[in-house]
Design an enzyme around this catalytic site. Sequence first.
Site, PDB file in Angstrom:
ATOM      1  N   TYR A 155       8.219  -9.886  -4.381  1.00  0.00           N
ATOM      2  CA  TYR A 155       7.533  -8.974  -5.295  1.00  0.00           C
ATOM      3  C   TYR A 155       8.558  -8.142  -6.086  1.00  0.00           C
ATOM      4  O   TYR A 155       9.746  -8.424  -6.058  1.00  0.00           O
ATOM      5  CB  TYR A 155       6.509  -8.138  -4.522  1.00  0.00           C
ATOM      6  CG  TYR A 155       5.432  -9.024  -3.915  1.00  0.00           C
ATOM      7  CD1 TYR A 155       4.559  -9.737  -4.733  1.00  0.00           C
ATOM      8  CD2 TYR A 155       5.330  -9.197  -2.543  1.00  0.00           C
ATOM      9  CE1 TYR A 155       3.590 -10.587  -4.189  1.00  0.00           C
ATOM     10  CE2 TYR A 155       4.366 -10.051  -1.995  1.00  0.00           C
ATOM     11  CZ  TYR A 155       3.501 -10.742  -2.830  1.00  0.00           C
ATOM     12  OH  TYR A 155       2.558 -11.594  -2.293  1.00  0.00           O
ATOM     13  N   HIS A 188       7.230  -1.628   0.054  1.00  0.00           N
ATOM     14  CA  HIS A 188       7.277  -3.099   0.163  1.00  0.00           C
ATOM     15  C   HIS A 188       8.389  -3.619  -0.754  1.00  0.00           C
ATOM     16  O   HIS A 188       8.220  -3.676  -1.972  1.00  0.00           O
ATOM     17  CB  HIS A 188       5.919  -3.667  -0.254  1.00  0.00           C
ATOM     18  CG  HIS A 188       5.719  -5.130   0.034  1.00  0.00           C
ATOM     19  ND1 HIS A 188       6.764  -5.996   0.298  1.00  0.00           N
ATOM     20  CD2 HIS A 188       4.584  -5.881   0.096  1.00  0.00           C
ATOM     21  CE1 HIS A 188       6.267  -7.218   0.505  1.00  0.00           C
ATOM     22  NE2 HIS A 188       4.953  -7.168   0.396  1.00  0.00           N
ATOM     23  N   THR A 229      -2.529  -8.653   3.929  1.00  0.00           N
ATOM     24  CA  THR A 229      -3.416  -8.702   2.765  1.00  0.00           C
ATOM     25  C   THR A 229      -4.726  -9.365   3.154  1.00  0.00           C
ATOM     26  O   THR A 229      -4.735 -10.475   3.677  1.00  0.00           O
ATOM     27  CB  THR A 229      -2.717  -9.458   1.617  1.00  0.00           C
ATOM     28  OG1 THR A 229      -1.681  -8.609   1.109  1.00  0.00           O
ATOM     29  CG2 THR A 229      -3.682  -9.796   0.487  1.00  0.00           C
ATOM     30  N   ASN A 252       9.342 -10.259   0.175  1.00  0.00           N
ATOM     31  CA  ASN A 252       8.396 -11.340  -0.149  1.00  0.00           C
ATOM     32  C   ASN A 252       8.259 -11.686  -1.624  1.00  0.00           C
ATOM     33  O   ASN A 252       7.192 -12.121  -2.070  1.00  0.00           O
ATOM     34  CB  ASN A 252       7.023 -11.039   0.466  1.00  0.00           C
ATOM     35  CG  ASN A 252       7.097 -10.987   1.988  1.00  0.00           C
ATOM     36  OD1 ASN A 252       8.091 -11.413   2.563  1.00  0.00           O
ATOM     37  ND2 ASN A 252       6.079 -10.468   2.634  1.00  0.00           N
ATOM     38  N   ARG A 304      10.365  -2.239   3.959  1.00  0.00           N
ATOM     39  CA  ARG A 304      10.340  -3.611   4.469  1.00  0.00           C
ATOM     40  C   ARG A 304      11.193  -4.492   3.572  1.00  0.00           C
ATOM     41  O   ARG A 304      11.009  -4.519   2.345  1.00  0.00           O
ATOM     42  CB  ARG A 304       8.918  -4.156   4.509  1.00  0.00           C
ATOM     43  CG  ARG A 304       8.803  -5.440   5.342  1.00  0.00           C
ATOM     44  CD  ARG A 304       7.396  -5.985   5.344  1.00  0.00           C
ATOM     45  NE  ARG A 304       7.114  -6.751   6.553  1.00  0.00           N
ATOM     46  CZ  ARG A 304       6.205  -7.719   6.630  1.00  0.00           C
ATOM     47  NH1 ARG A 304       5.482  -8.047   5.564  1.00  0.00           N
ATOM     48  NH2 ARG A 304       6.002  -8.372   7.748  1.00  0.00           N
ATOM     49  N   GLY A 307       1.623  -9.735  12.929  1.00  0.00           N
ATOM     50  CA  GLY A 307       0.685  -9.933  11.835  1.00  0.00           C
ATOM     51  C   GLY A 307      -0.539 -10.691  12.277  1.00  0.00           C
ATOM     52  O   GLY A 307      -1.527 -10.108  12.723  1.00  0.00           O
ATOM     53  N   GLN A 363       1.371   0.717   2.955  1.00  0.00           N
ATOM     54  CA  GLN A 363       2.432  -0.075   2.336  1.00  0.00           C
ATOM     55  C   GLN A 363       2.276  -0.035   0.814  1.00  0.00           C
ATOM     56  O   GLN A 363       1.283  -0.527   0.266  1.00  0.00           O
ATOM     57  CB  GLN A 363       2.434  -1.521   2.831  1.00  0.00           C
ATOM     58  CG  GLN A 363       3.759  -2.198   2.463  1.00  0.00           C
ATOM     59  CD  GLN A 363       3.766  -3.696   2.593  1.00  0.00           C
ATOM     60  OE1 GLN A 363       2.818  -4.353   2.191  1.00  0.00           O
ATOM     61  NE2 GLN A 363       4.841  -4.252   3.129  1.00  0.00           N
ATOM     62  N   ASN A 372       6.967 -16.598  -2.470  1.00  0.00           N
ATOM     63  CA  ASN A 372       6.690 -16.313  -3.874  1.00  0.00           C
ATOM     64  C   ASN A 372       7.827 -16.716  -4.798  1.00  0.00           C
ATOM     65  O   ASN A 372       8.188 -15.984  -5.722  1.00  0.00           O
ATOM     66  CB  ASN A 372       6.304 -14.838  -4.050  1.00  0.00           C
ATOM     67  CG  ASN A 372       4.940 -14.550  -3.452  1.00  0.00           C
ATOM     68  OD1 ASN A 372       3.973 -15.225  -3.786  1.00  0.00           O
ATOM     69  ND2 ASN A 372       4.862 -13.590  -2.556  1.00  0.00           N
TER      70      ASN A 372
HETATM   71  C1  8OZ Z   1      -0.508 -13.040   1.542  1.00  0.00           C
HETATM   72  C2  8OZ Z   1      -1.333 -13.119   0.443  1.00  0.00           C
HETATM   73  C3  8OZ Z   1      -1.176 -12.235  -0.590  1.00  0.00           C
HETATM   74  C4  8OZ Z   1      -0.194 -11.258  -0.528  1.00  0.00           C
HETATM   75  C5  8OZ Z   1       3.050 -10.407   1.180  1.00  0.00           C
HETATM   76  C6  8OZ Z   1       1.416  -8.884   0.281  1.00  0.00           C
HETATM   77  O1  8OZ Z   1       3.374 -11.571   1.430  1.00  0.00           O
HETATM   78  C7  8OZ Z   1       1.690 -10.123   0.661  1.00  0.00           C
HETATM   79  C8  8OZ Z   1       0.643 -11.169   0.592  1.00  0.00           C
HETATM   80  C9  8OZ Z   1       0.473 -12.075   1.615  1.00  0.00           C
HETATM   81  O2  8OZ Z   1       3.831  -9.480   1.332  1.00  0.00           O
END
Ligand code: 8OZ
Length: 378
Positions: free
Chosen positions: A197, A192, A39, A195, A244, A334, A116, A252
Amino acid sequence: MQNLLQRSMKSTRPMSTLFDPIRVGDIDLASRVVMAPLTRNRASAGRVPNELMARYYAQRADPATGAGLIITEATQISPMGQGYLDTPGLYSPEQVAGWRRITQAVHARGGRIVVQLWHVGRISHVSLLPDGQAPVSSTARAARGKTYIAGGFADVSAPRALRTDEIAGVVEQYRQSALLALEAGFDGVEVHAANGYLIEQFLRDSINDRTDGYGGDIAGRTRFLHEVMQAVCGAIGGGRTGIRLSPVTPANDAGPDSDPQALYGHAVSLLAPLGLSYLHVVEGATGGQRDIAPFDYAALRRRFGGPWMVNNGYTRAMALDAVASGAADLVAFGKPFIANPDLGRRLREDAPLNVPDNKTFYGGGAAGYTDYPALAAA
Ligand code: 8OZ
């Protein structure tokens, strides 16, 4: 001679290196060095990818010096899927046109690129969403954490739980975005599901508190993931679809699932019949400690059976060993790709690496984005 003989007797697997070609599903790659999704928050108005982004990706596209495969930064499938300022989308004609310039620039240098596909779920803020709506999730409980909005960092907003009858519409947005990916010239997509989400908000019992068919036991919590993957694979083919996962990441505010091995084992047994191009696994805490929690990744790999991509803090030595030993087929890098447009060449030649500057990771212009130097020509 005896050494060679012993080696060839030990295994019938042909020895591969990090720099050998590989076919993943329908996509031919010139090397197993992958640029991980990153990102960078530099999209233009309308969440449209721009020329600066094209330059950044093109700098990393030649598989002889850069990546065998580029995975784009996370890209929202719909306006409600956005959670941070200036991340790109893939749902409008302007975005398709912007991405097409990027895929053309990458292909012109002989590279391969997948997008992604992302829905942030509850990791968002009302100021980023249409009409100031609340974010949507599997749950109405807010995450503890921050996002980045127009004025700087802000606490994420409280979400509302998606109604059962709304879920098919979100699945359809993934399908539409995957179709647009092919229209934009991508070689495929990566869903995705990591992480913290939206998809992970359905998977983990630490977050998902639903009482309908998309919550409860492992079969319920993996239903959304399965429907998304069936829809995307149905639209563009399993051989152009990767995924992924991050089984133990705390990113998060994703609390640990009560039984990650069983949860992700079941998820992968649903994925295996889809004939995916690859499975990409974040080992440990995303961007952090690799051994944060015990997890048997090799057991997942045996269930999956297809191309296996690993990520998280891999050094050159770890990556060479992972592919040479057969523990992985591909390695995604990364932060090293942020600072080294020619990371592939530097890994090959064991050259020193530029150090990334975390002050320019998110947002801004060319500084810390397209101005990291490549090695001088040999
Ligand atoms: C860092 C900042 C904002 C989003 C992820 C898409 O961790 C992100 C992300 C990473 O998968």
